[in-house]
Scaffold this active site. Sequence first.
Site, PDB file in Angstrom:
ATOM      1  N   SER A   1      -2.050  -0.867   1.141  1.00 40.39           N
ATOM      2  CA  SER A   1      -0.908  -0.760   0.229  1.00 40.39           C
ATOM      3  C   SER A   1       0.401  -1.025   0.953  1.00 40.39           C
ATOM      4  O   SER A   1       0.557  -0.690   2.138  1.00 40.39           O
ATOM      5  CB  SER A   1      -0.852   0.641  -0.381  1.00 40.39           C
ATOM      6  OG  SER A   1      -2.044   0.934  -1.045  1.00 40.39           O
TER       7      SER A   1
ATOM      8  N   GLU B   1     -15.590   2.117  -1.368  1.00 42.21           N
ATOM      9  CA  GLU B   1     -14.623   3.161  -1.710  1.00 42.21           C
ATOM     10  C   GLU B   1     -14.839   3.658  -3.145  1.00 42.21           C
ATOM     11  O   GLU B   1     -14.746   4.845  -3.426  1.00 42.21           O
ATOM     12  CB  GLU B   1     -13.211   2.566  -1.560  1.00 42.21           C
ATOM     13  CG  GLU B   1     -12.102   3.572  -1.599  1.00 42.21           C
ATOM     14  CD  GLU B   1     -10.752   2.946  -1.249  1.00 42.21           C
ATOM     15  OE1 GLU B   1     -10.653   1.697  -1.215  1.00 42.21           O
ATOM     16  OE2 GLU B   1      -9.795   3.710  -1.027  1.00 42.21           O
TER      17      GLU B   1
ATOM     18  N   ASN C   1      -7.213   4.193 -12.096  1.00 42.74           N
ATOM     19  CA  ASN C   1      -8.245   4.111 -13.131  1.00 42.74           C
ATOM     20  C   ASN C   1      -7.900   3.086 -14.208  1.00 42.74           C
ATOM     21  O   ASN C   1      -8.800   2.530 -14.843  1.00 42.74           O
ATOM     22  CB  ASN C   1      -8.495   5.501 -13.723  1.00 42.74           C
ATOM     23  CG  ASN C   1      -9.333   6.347 -12.773  1.00 42.74           C
ATOM     24  OD1 ASN C   1      -9.561   5.953 -11.630  1.00 42.74           O
ATOM     25  ND2 ASN C   1      -9.785   7.499 -13.229  1.00 42.74           N
TER      26      ASN C   1
HETATM   27  C1  LIG Z   1      -4.205  10.405  -2.104  1.00 44.05           C
HETATM   28  C2  LIG Z   1      -3.940   8.940  -1.899  1.00 44.05           C
HETATM   29  C3  LIG Z   1      -4.382   8.339  -0.743  1.00 44.05           C
HETATM   30  C4  LIG Z   1      -4.120   6.975  -0.513  1.00 44.05           C
HETATM   31  N1  LIG Z   1      -4.528   6.422   0.678  1.00 44.05           N
HETATM   32  C5  LIG Z   1      -4.270   5.131   0.928  1.00 44.05           C
HETATM   33  C6  LIG Z   1      -4.657   4.543   2.180  1.00 44.05           C
HETATM   34  O1  LIG Z   1      -5.205   5.213   3.045  1.00 44.05           O
HETATM   35  N2  LIG Z   1      -4.358   3.240   2.399  1.00 44.05           N
HETATM   36  C7  LIG Z   1      -3.760   2.457   1.456  1.00 44.05           C
HETATM   37  O2  LIG Z   1      -3.564   1.273   1.711  1.00 44.05           O
HETATM   38  N3  LIG Z   1      -3.363   2.983   0.263  1.00 44.05           N
HETATM   39  C8  LIG Z   1      -3.602   4.291  -0.029  1.00 44.05           C
HETATM   40  N4  LIG Z   1      -3.206   4.858  -1.222  1.00 44.05           N
HETATM   41  C9  LIG Z   1      -2.424   4.043  -2.153  1.00 44.05           C
HETATM   42  C10 LIG Z   1      -3.180   3.625  -3.400  1.00 44.05           C
HETATM   43  O3  LIG Z   1      -4.113   2.629  -3.082  1.00 44.05           O
HETATM   44  C11 LIG Z   1      -2.130   3.139  -4.411  1.00 44.05           C
HETATM   45  O4  LIG Z   1      -1.360   4.261  -4.783  1.00 44.05           O
HETATM   46  C12 LIG Z   1      -2.775   2.549  -5.646  1.00 44.05           C
HETATM   47  O5  LIG Z   1      -3.416   1.331  -5.349  1.00 44.05           O
HETATM   48  C13 LIG Z   1      -1.719   2.268  -6.750  1.00 44.05           C
HETATM   49  O6  LIG Z   1      -0.652   1.532  -6.261  1.00 44.05           O
HETATM   50  P1  LIG Z   1       0.852   2.025  -6.479  1.00 44.05           P
HETATM   51  O7  LIG Z   1       0.929   3.446  -6.028  1.00 44.05           O
HETATM   52  O8  LIG Z   1       1.747   1.032  -5.835  1.00 44.05           O
HETATM   53  O9  LIG Z   1       1.071   2.053  -8.054  1.00 44.05           O
HETATM   54  P2  LIG Z   1       1.429   0.798  -8.988  1.00 44.05           P
HETATM   55  O10 LIG Z   1       0.524  -0.331  -8.642  1.00 44.05           O
HETATM   56  O11 LIG Z   1       2.890   0.579  -8.936  1.00 44.05           O
HETATM   57  O12 LIG Z   1       1.017   1.349 -10.409  1.00 44.05           O
HETATM   58  C14 LIG Z   1       1.841   2.246 -11.154  1.00 44.05           C
HETATM   59  C15 LIG Z   1       1.149   2.512 -12.491  1.00 44.05           C
HETATM   60  O13 LIG Z   1       1.032   1.282 -13.234  1.00 44.05           O
HETATM   61  C16 LIG Z   1      -0.333   1.060 -13.605  1.00 44.05           C
HETATM   62  N5  LIG Z   1      -0.654  -0.364 -13.562  1.00 44.05           N
HETATM   63  C17 LIG Z   1      -0.304  -1.244 -12.603  1.00 44.05           C
HETATM   64  N6  LIG Z   1      -0.787  -2.467 -12.883  1.00 44.05           N
HETATM   65  C18 LIG Z   1      -1.480  -2.368 -14.034  1.00 44.05           C
HETATM   66  C19 LIG Z   1      -2.234  -3.275 -14.844  1.00 44.05           C
HETATM   67  N7  LIG Z   1      -2.389  -4.551 -14.498  1.00 44.05           N
HETATM   68  N8  LIG Z   1      -2.822  -2.799 -15.980  1.00 44.05           N
HETATM   69  C20 LIG Z   1      -2.698  -1.495 -16.329  1.00 44.05           C
HETATM   70  N9  LIG Z   1      -1.982  -0.587 -15.622  1.00 44.05           N
HETATM   71  C21 LIG Z   1      -1.398  -1.007 -14.492  1.00 44.05           C
HETATM   72  C22 LIG Z   1      -1.137   1.820 -12.552  1.00 44.05           C
HETATM   73  O14 LIG Z   1      -2.422   2.136 -13.042  1.00 44.05           O
HETATM   74  C23 LIG Z   1      -0.267   3.055 -12.323  1.00 44.05           C
HETATM   75  O15 LIG Z   1      -0.517   4.007 -13.304  1.00 44.05           O
HETATM   76  C24 LIG Z   1      -3.436   6.211  -1.479  1.00 44.05           C
HETATM   77  C25 LIG Z   1      -2.997   6.821  -2.669  1.00 44.05           C
HETATM   78  C26 LIG Z   1      -3.235   8.177  -2.873  1.00 44.05           C
HETATM   79  C27 LIG Z   1      -2.747   8.803  -4.147  1.00 44.05           C
END
Ligand SMILES: Cc1cc2nc3c(=O)[nH]c(=O)nc-3n(C[C@H](O)[C@H](O)[C@H](O)COP(=O)(O)OP(=O)(O)OC[C@H]3O[C@@H](n4cnc5c(N)ncnc54)[C@H](O)[C@@H]3O)c2cc1C
Length: 403
Positions: free
Chosen positions: A144, A264, A386
């Site tokens: 990320s 994962e 999800n």
């Molecule tokens: C406890 C925890 C541990 C983590 N550990 C790691 C790690 O070790 N390494 C790492 O790289 N990352 C890690 N992450 C990050 C995680 O992979 C991201 O938070 C996740 O992929 C979502 O990305 P974002 O937070 O940028 O949210 P965004 O992508 O900005 O999404 C925000 C919201 O919009 C929704 N959304 C976005 N696009 C769409 C779509 N096309 N259709 C419908 N809804 C959509 C999402 O579902 C979400 O509800 C971790 C996250 C958590 C909470």
Amino acid sequence: MDAASSDRGGMDLTWSAEEDEFRAEAAGWLATNLAEWRAGHDGDIPSGDTAEGFAIHLDWERRLFADRWAAVSWPAEHGGREASLWEWLIFEEEYYRAGAPPRVTQNGIFLLAPSIFEFGNAEQQAHILGRMAGADDLWCQGWSEPNAGSDLASLTSKAQKVDGGWLLNGQKTWTTRGAFCTHLFGLFRTDPESARHKGLTYLLVPLDLAGVTVRGFGRLDGDDGFAEVFFEDAFLPDDALPGGVVLGEVGSGWGVAMATTGSERGLTLRSPGRFLAAAARLIELWQQAGVGGADGAADPALRDRVIDAWMRAEAYQLFTLKTVTALAEGGAMGAESSINKVWWSELDVALHETALALLGPEAEVDDAWTRAWQFSLSGPIYAGTNEIQRNIAAERVLGLPRK
Ligand SMILES: Cc1cc2nc3c(=O)[nH]c(=O)nc-3n(C[C@H](O)[C@H](O)[C@H](O)COP(=O)(O)OP(=O)(O)OC[C@H]3O[C@@H](n4cnc5c(N)ncnc54)[C@H](O)[C@@H]3O)c2cc1C
């Protein structure tokens, strides 16, 4: 466990004598060693997502490795005991039943390692796997970025090929336990002309390189388990690791990363044992006089929620047995891992919300359930949200149109 031994070609759900023996050995080892480990730390063990707790949890990981319980299904040469996937499930069940701690090495052992087995060369496998299972090298996941979460293919961290290695620039974030780890597996854009899923490379990066800054930061629950990782002209030598620092082929990182996400979301990160144990604790909570229904007088709606959560944990166990059967027969989980992920993450929330409803105001002082509930809320986000998993299931499992 036998995949196809009943009259109707279904599964025989009884464990064999050897599997029962394996279970008894695992349970015995866990009971003795957990007691010793806890006693060695005065029984007061901080969360593995804090610096102090992480170090204490490493003692536990090394204890597991010393007796070949750290990665039971791996080959003996890498510290495993060549257990079948069925036996691995049994071990996981006993692990959580015994109340053993979350694995602080999980992002290495359960996420990276399956991809090392699939895409790593012999030298990489020989060097990385044993050191990972023995908690000598501690791996975090660097995917990320501030502007690339759900849409991972929009990542902008770069690796430029230079003489003898790669020059890394960019930033990763949400890196679980990054501040405590020694190595990162990450996706970097190696072809500057490429876009989206093409031109990405899966790199294995020691975090002590000059030009790498790891800055830990806190989570909402107070633990400092996250990190941001900055790369500023960090030189990654080709030979920083035996066998090289590229996993798979240069430019083919997306395919390798998707295999890692399969682990994962699918079989390895969240085994049913974790949820079966939580469901058993929920039933115990229900049975406590004054909380649940020991006297039969409690709220029937709450009772139904307890039963529903327990049934969902059992259903997850059965679904996993079906998955393992398919894998043992040479199949692959594919996009179905997205359905799996939605199931376990929503199940975890339901289990913990029900516990809090049972506890009522007492939840305020029940640290174990409350903290576990807080973490369960992140399940629908990590490993791909999800919403994204539902999109994948709709398009790739159900074959629905993209728009
Ligand atoms: C406890 C925890 C541990 C983590 N550990 C790691 C790690 O070790 N390494 C790492 O790289 N990352 C890690 N992450 C990050 C995680 O992979 C991201 O938070 C996740 O992929 C979502 O990305 P974002 O937070 O940028 O949210 P965004 O992508 O900005 O999404 C925000 C919201 O919009 C929704 N959304 C976005 N696009 C769409 C779509 N096309 N259709 C419908 N809804 C959509 C999402 O579902 C979400 O509800 C971790 C996250 C958590 C909470």
